[in-house]
Motif scaffolding. Sequence first.
Motif: not given
Length: 340
Positions: A42-53
């Motif tokens: 039962s996976p879940e995706l929590t607080k997604p982030h994208i980091v731009v360097f």
Amino acid sequence: MSETDFEVEIQQKIDSKTKPLGALGMLEKIAFQIAHVQQTLSPELTKPHIVVFAGSHGIAKEGVSAYPSEVTAQMVLNFLNGGAAINVFARQHGIELVIVDAGVDFVFEKNERLINVKIGFGTQSFLSADAMTSEQCKNCLEKGAEIVKNIKQTGCNVIGFGEMGIGNTSSAAVIMSKLLDIPIADCVGKGTGLDDKQLLQKLSILQNALTFHAESGNDPMQVLQTFGGFEMAMMCGAMLEANRQNMVVLVDGFIASVSLLCAFQMNDKIMNNAIFCHQSDEKGHKLLLQNLNAKPILDLNMRLGEGTGCAVAYPLLLSAVGFLNEMASFESAQVSQKTA
């Protein structure tokens, strides 16, 4: 339970849903991978982030780009003001966006949206020197890892990476050529929009750079130090740490995939967590994905960078997790299964 037994359980759960076997195509593969990474049915995706360097490149001053190098700093300001494509897509999909000054040739005013870990004011031109010192390269990997550790503490378990750096398709092409032993002509594309004549000039410059550094080895750290950008090396360190933290790693286009290639050659287990979001329209990317045996989710002829491919693909990950968790099984829905 053995690893193989757990994999069988994941597949059984996918196959038991009210659909023909394999009917959800790649969504089934994504669901399987995320469940496997998280070691749960039962996976879940929590607080997604994208980091731009972001980082400036010395090679940009050699005529390899259609845009001047100051565009790197100007685009960082655009990110901070919320006006770039990645801002739009991140807002649209509820993704937290983090901007990192890895080494831009500009002094930014203090901004709560900007993480300042500037390694230097841009790299050296690798046409006639190493892009960075070994200490700078090591520092990049450490800073990238530290940023991911801090993001993990917010509860994030899925993270994508983008970049901004005029000239970085040149760095990426040379690194790809060097690490995979592929002719540079097969790796070089038009980047930010070169015409055919400018592309030939870019190819000639990069070939000269490879000749100048002909004696350098193909160790990934050495190659990153010789040809990379601060933003690429920092992204590599961030990807390695995201894997150590067992996060789902979203890989954007050509630049990000080359950073992933470096990370892969340092720790091949990163492929278990890596989801390749799209096939870039940049020439070398398709060949690179083939060499990594990676199947991208999307092919939209995009070549912007910034992590835009990650943001656009993210809703499909939500759909994959959603069907695995919420879709009825044949048994629960009392639907007859295939008989022949």
